[in-house]
Design a protein around this motif. Structure first.
Motif, short mmCIF file in Angstrom:
data_model
loop_
_atom_site.label_atom_id
_atom_site.label_comp_id
_atom_site.label_asym_id
_atom_site.label_seq_id
_atom_site.Cartn_x
_atom_site.Cartn_y
_atom_site.Cartn_z
N ASN A 1 50.41 51.45 -38.77
CA ASN A 1 50.06 50.87 -40.06
C ASN A 1 49.75 51.94 -41.11
N ASN A 2 50.66 52.92 -41.22
CA ASN A 2 50.52 54.00 -42.18
C ASN A 2 51.58 53.91 -43.27
N TRP A 3 51.31 54.56 -44.41
CA TRP A 3 52.24 54.65 -45.52
C TRP A 3 52.30 56.10 -45.98
N PHE A 4 53.45 56.51 -46.49
CA PHE A 4 53.63 57.87 -46.99
C PHE A 4 54.13 57.81 -48.44
N LEU A 5 53.37 58.41 -49.34
CA LEU A 5 53.76 58.54 -50.74
C LEU A 5 54.07 60.00 -51.01
N PHE A 6 55.16 60.24 -51.70
CA PHE A 6 55.58 61.60 -52.00
C PHE A 6 55.52 61.84 -53.50
N ILE A 7 54.85 62.92 -53.90
CA ILE A 7 54.74 63.32 -55.29
C ILE A 7 55.61 64.55 -55.48
#
Length: 163
Positions: free
Chosen positions: A77-83
């Motif tokens: 139940n993880n999410w990855f956001l990339f900047i």
């Protein structure tokens, strides 16, 4: 908050944890393995703050990373956001080009709400090695043309050393 002023708002208020890292330089598999397996992180939003590694491989490579890792990421139940960082292709960071339920490359000046925090995500920078990277790329293109009649398409997602 007025969404006309800040049109890119990402709501992860249901996440229990937030972690920020950077400079993974394309090692997406290692990142997912460390987060999910080594550290056993669950219910976490992971924000990769620049130099993610977008643009050094063909676009399909990044789609395969998602396919290879999505089951594990969903399980934990993880999410990855990339900047966007100074060594990332800006074309990936429009909120659409690389946008999956658990993996998203977000636009500059996006606002992220998570775990009681509101985070303004400003991507990019000017790299001190930009000139040598551009020269290296130009040299590589001229070398390729010497041995190959094909031309490099003017495509936003063409691999490169600097954008």
């Amino acid at each position: 908050m007025n969404t006309d002023t800040y049109p890119n708002i990402y709501d992860f208020t249901k996440c229990r944890n937030v972690a920020i890292c950077g400079d993974i330089h394309g090692d997406f598999n290692l990142l997912v393995n460390k987060v999910c397996i080594q550290y056993q992180m669950k219910d976490t939003l992971i924000i990769v703050a620049g130099d993610c590694g977008f643009g050094f491989e063909r676009k399909g490579y990044y789609e395969n990373i998602v396919k290879r890792n999505v089951e594990r990421v969903v399980k934990f139940n993880n999410w990855f956001l990339f900047i966007r960082g100074n060594h990332d292709n800006p074309a990936y960071f429009d909120g659409k080009a690389f946008c999956h339920k658990r993996f998203i490359a977000i636009p500059d000046y996006s606002v992220v709400k998570t775990n009681g925090h509101t985070i303004l995500c400003v991507g990019g920078a000017i790299s001190i090695d930009r000139q040598s990277r551009k020269e290296s790329w130009e040299h590589g293109k001229s070398k390729m043309h010497r041995y190959d009649d094909r031309t490099i398409a003017d495509n936003s997602f063409t691999t490169n050393n600097y954008w």
